[in-house]
Write a protein that holds these residues in place. Structure first.
Motif, PDB file in Angstrom:
ATOM      1  N   LYS A 127       0.733  -1.183   0.054  1.00 53.80           N
ATOM      2  CA  LYS A 127       0.118  -0.087  -0.096  1.00 53.80           C
ATOM      3  C   LYS A 127       0.802   1.383  -0.104  1.00 53.80           C
ATOM      4  N   ARG A 128       2.038   1.371   0.797  1.00 49.22           N
ATOM      5  CA  ARG A 128       2.966   2.383   0.912  1.00 49.22           C
ATOM      6  C   ARG A 128       3.509   2.633  -0.558  1.00 49.22           C
ATOM      7  N   ILE A 129       3.944   1.837  -1.358  1.00 45.37           N
ATOM      8  CA  ILE A 129       4.407   1.885  -2.548  1.00 45.37           C
ATOM      9  C   ILE A 129       3.427   2.388  -3.771  1.00 45.37           C
ATOM     10  N   THR A 130       2.388   1.536  -3.615  1.00 44.10           N
ATOM     11  CA  THR A 130       1.391   1.739  -4.687  1.00 44.10           C
ATOM     12  C   THR A 130       0.048   2.536  -4.312  1.00 44.10           C
ATOM     13  N   GLY A 131      -0.088   2.783  -3.097  1.00 46.93           N
ATOM     14  CA  GLY A 131      -1.156   3.592  -2.951  1.00 46.93           C
ATOM     15  C   GLY A 131      -2.650   2.707  -2.705  1.00 46.93           C
ATOM     16  N   SER A 132      -2.708   1.586  -3.304  1.00 52.48           N
ATOM     17  CA  SER A 132      -3.536   0.767  -3.152  1.00 52.48           C
ATOM     18  C   SER A 132      -3.653  -0.535  -2.405  1.00 52.48           C
ATOM     19  N   GLU A 133      -4.658  -0.823  -1.675  1.00 52.75           N
ATOM     20  CA  GLU A 133      -4.779  -2.378  -0.697  1.00 52.75           C
ATOM     21  C   GLU A 133      -4.415  -3.470  -1.637  1.00 52.75           C
ATOM     22  N   PRO A 134      -3.584  -4.428  -1.150  1.00 56.84           N
ATOM     23  CA  PRO A 134      -3.700  -5.572  -1.936  1.00 56.84           C
ATOM     24  C   PRO A 134      -5.063  -6.525  -1.761  1.00 56.84           C
ATOM     25  N   VAL A 135      -5.092  -7.207  -2.770  1.00 55.65           N
ATOM     26  CA  VAL A 135      -6.412  -7.939  -2.572  1.00 55.65           C
ATOM     27  C   VAL A 135      -6.440  -9.441  -2.526  1.00 55.65           C
ATOM     28  N   PHE A 136      -5.211  -9.791  -3.014  1.00 58.67           N
ATOM     29  CA  PHE A 136      -4.866 -11.447  -2.995  1.00 58.67           C
ATOM     30  C   PHE A 136      -3.841 -11.896  -1.780  1.00 58.67           C
ATOM     31  N   TYR A 137      -3.981 -13.146  -1.569  1.00 59.31           N
ATOM     32  CA  TYR A 137      -2.776 -13.575  -0.593  1.00 59.31           C
ATOM     33  C   TYR A 137      -2.428 -15.056  -1.062  1.00 59.31           C
ATOM     34  N   ARG A 138      -1.347 -15.427  -0.927  1.00 62.30           N
ATOM     35  CA  ARG A 138      -0.929 -16.684  -1.095  1.00 62.30           C
ATOM     36  C   ARG A 138       0.219 -17.029  -0.076  1.00 62.30           C
ATOM     37  N   PRO A 139      -0.026 -18.093   0.932  1.00 63.45           N
ATOM     38  CA  PRO A 139       1.003 -18.503   1.865  1.00 63.45           C
ATOM     39  C   PRO A 139       2.342 -19.075   0.849  1.00 63.45           C
ATOM     40  N   PRO A 140       3.675 -18.849   1.313  1.00 57.10           N
ATOM     41  CA  PRO A 140       4.834 -19.628   0.660  1.00 57.10           C
ATOM     42  C   PRO A 140       4.535 -21.279   0.714  1.00 57.10           C
ATOM     43  N   TRP A 141       4.991 -21.731  -0.346  1.00 56.37           N
ATOM     44  CA  TRP A 141       4.770 -23.356  -0.337  1.00 56.37           C
ATOM     45  C   TRP A 141       3.382 -23.586  -0.195  1.00 56.37           C
ATOM     46  N   GLY A 142       2.237 -22.853  -0.313  1.00 58.02           N
ATOM     47  CA  GLY A 142       1.002 -23.344  -0.277  1.00 58.02           C
ATOM     48  C   GLY A 142       0.584 -23.796   1.120  1.00 58.02           C
ATOM     49  N   ARG A 143       1.333 -23.624   2.284  1.00 52.28           N
ATOM     50  CA  ARG A 143       1.081 -24.121   3.483  1.00 52.28           C
ATOM     51  C   ARG A 143       0.497 -23.179   4.569  1.00 52.28           C
ATOM     52  N   PHE A 144      -0.538 -23.772   5.284  1.00 54.42           N
ATOM     53  CA  PHE A 144      -1.570 -23.041   6.188  1.00 54.42           C
ATOM     54  C   PHE A 144      -1.042 -23.477   7.595  1.00 54.42           C
ATOM     55  N   ASN A 145      -1.236 -22.775   8.810  1.00 54.48           N
ATOM     56  CA  ASN A 145      -1.343 -23.089  10.021  1.00 54.48           C
ATOM     57  C   ASN A 145      -2.761 -22.765  10.525  1.00 54.48           C
ATOM     58  N   LEU A 146      -3.103 -22.934  11.677  1.00 52.90           N
ATOM     59  CA  LEU A 146      -4.481 -23.148  12.121  1.00 52.90           C
ATOM     60  C   LEU A 146      -5.100 -21.489  12.018  1.00 52.90           C
ATOM     61  N   VAL A 147      -4.323 -20.565  12.199  1.00 53.17           N
ATOM     62  CA  VAL A 147      -4.856 -19.126  12.446  1.00 53.17           C
ATOM     63  C   VAL A 147      -4.675 -18.503  11.011  1.00 53.17           C
ATOM     64  N   THR A 148      -4.095 -18.984  10.132  1.00 52.17           N
ATOM     65  CA  THR A 148      -3.848 -18.447   8.761  1.00 52.17           C
ATOM     66  C   THR A 148      -5.304 -17.906   7.930  1.00 52.17           C
ATOM     67  N   PRO A 149      -6.501 -18.932   8.063  1.00 53.11           N
ATOM     68  CA  PRO A 149      -7.794 -18.392   7.507  1.00 53.11           C
ATOM     69  C   PRO A 149      -8.246 -17.092   8.350  1.00 53.11           C
ATOM     70  N   PHE A 150      -8.096 -17.126   9.528  1.00 53.65           N
ATOM     71  CA  PHE A 150      -8.461 -15.880   9.866  1.00 53.65           C
ATOM     72  C   PHE A 150      -7.492 -14.571  10.282  1.00 53.65           C
ATOM     73  N   VAL A 151      -6.216 -14.679  10.066  1.00 52.75           N
ATOM     74  CA  VAL A 151      -5.642 -13.316   9.965  1.00 52.75           C
ATOM     75  C   VAL A 151      -5.267 -12.888   8.282  1.00 52.75           C
ATOM     76  N   SER A 152      -5.934 -13.805   7.572  1.00 52.92           N
ATOM     77  CA  SER A 152      -5.668 -13.689   5.948  1.00 52.92           C
ATOM     78  C   SER A 152      -7.110 -13.268   5.604  1.00 52.92           C
ATOM     79  N   HIS A 153      -8.097 -13.131   6.495  1.00 54.42           N
ATOM     80  CA  HIS A 153      -9.496 -13.086   5.834  1.00 54.42           C
ATOM     81  C   HIS A 153      -9.871 -11.833   5.253  1.00 54.42           C
ATOM     82  N   PRO A 154      -8.920 -10.589   5.305  1.00 56.09           N
ATOM     83  CA  PRO A 154      -9.248  -9.327   4.438  1.00 56.09           C
ATOM     84  C   PRO A 154      -9.126  -9.541   3.114  1.00 56.09           C
ATOM     85  N   TYR A 155      -8.353 -10.658   2.614  1.00 56.43           N
ATOM     86  CA  TYR A 155      -7.765 -10.909   1.297  1.00 56.43           C
ATOM     87  C   TYR A 155      -8.476 -12.006   0.935  1.00 56.43           C
TER      88      TYR A 155
END
Length: 244
Positions: A127-155
């Motif tokens: 956001k600081r560089i582009t002035g726009s909020e990101p829309v998408f998220y992808r975790p490295p290696w496609g790995r999730f932990n139990l809280v990932t769905p909750f903390v990534s919910h804006p995306y």
């Protein structure tokens, strides 16, 4: 005494497995809260992980610009901070810039608070560089932990239908062209990498990937294959697809 020792080993291992591997397996099998395919998509969507790289990403952007293709770049926040001009160029040329953690670190190694920091800090950089909020998220290696769905919910969490091993030079030279040609033009989401500095990758692999990708794009366009722009992932009616 021995049973007690086994208990204190087994319980933490079980809890860790639930926090990491079990959660990842469940999310990826059920598609809960993630998107794997462009529903009813006509064509192929290109996505690129791990950049920006000061050597390879500008070459990739040149290639995409020549063919008027927009892609999704899942950027490492630290790399983005070091290369703000490339991030601005991505944004100006119509690409979508998604979150791929501030450092290229697996969620399996992160506490809930660290997971939140990796995501939020990268969002702030974008956001600081582009002035726009990101829309998408992808975790490295496609790995999730139990809280990932909750903390990534804006995306919107974007996975893939095809991940084809382009982080290795040998794979790029021997198999990548064939694997790209085998991808169905039915809303497939493809993962490629414009940086090779992460563990398990070859530093020079992106150069080999770019060579193969250029030939593939020319062939695909000649065959009438369409490359899906990122905004079609945010259209109403999008639902989860299936991994091949």
């Amino acid at each position: 005494m021995r049973k007690r020792s086994l208990f204190f080993i087994a319980v933490p291992l079980l809890l860790y497995s639930v926090y990491t591997v079990v959660t990842t397996f469940f999310i990826r099998v059920t598609s809960l809260g993630i998107r794997k395919k462009v529903r009813k998509g006509n064509g192929i969507m290109l996505t690129f992980d791990d950049g920006p790289n000061p050597l390879y990403t500008p070459v990739l952007l040149d290639l995409l610009a020549r063919h008027q293709i927009q892609a999704v770049f899942f950027v490492v926040g630290k790399h983005a901070e070091q290369n703000p001009g490339i991030i601005r160029r991505m944004h100006e040329e119509g690409h979508s810039i998604g979150i791929h953690h501030y450092e290229h670190i697996s969620t399996w190694r992160l506490t809930p608070e660290q997971t939140h920091q990796q995501i939020s800090r990268t969002a702030e950089v974008i956001k600081r560089i582009t002035g726009s909020e990101p829309v998408f998220y992808r975790p490295p290696w496609g790995r999730f932990n139990l809280v990932t769905p909750f903390v990534s919910h804006p995306y919107t969490t974007i996975m893939w239908t095809h991940i084809i091993g382009d982080w290795k030079v040998r794979t790029c030279n021997e198999k990548l062209a064939e694997r790209l040609r085998d991808i169905g033009a039915d809303g497939s989401i493809v993962v490629l990498h414009d940086d090779g500095s992460n563990p398990g990758a070859d530093d020079e692999a992106p150069a080999h990937m770019l060579h193969v990708l250029e030939s593939y794009i020319r062939e695909a366009i000649a065959e009438g294959i369409r490359f899906i722009p990122p905004d079609e992932l945010t259209m109403k009616g999008q639902e989860h697809g299936h991994v091949h």
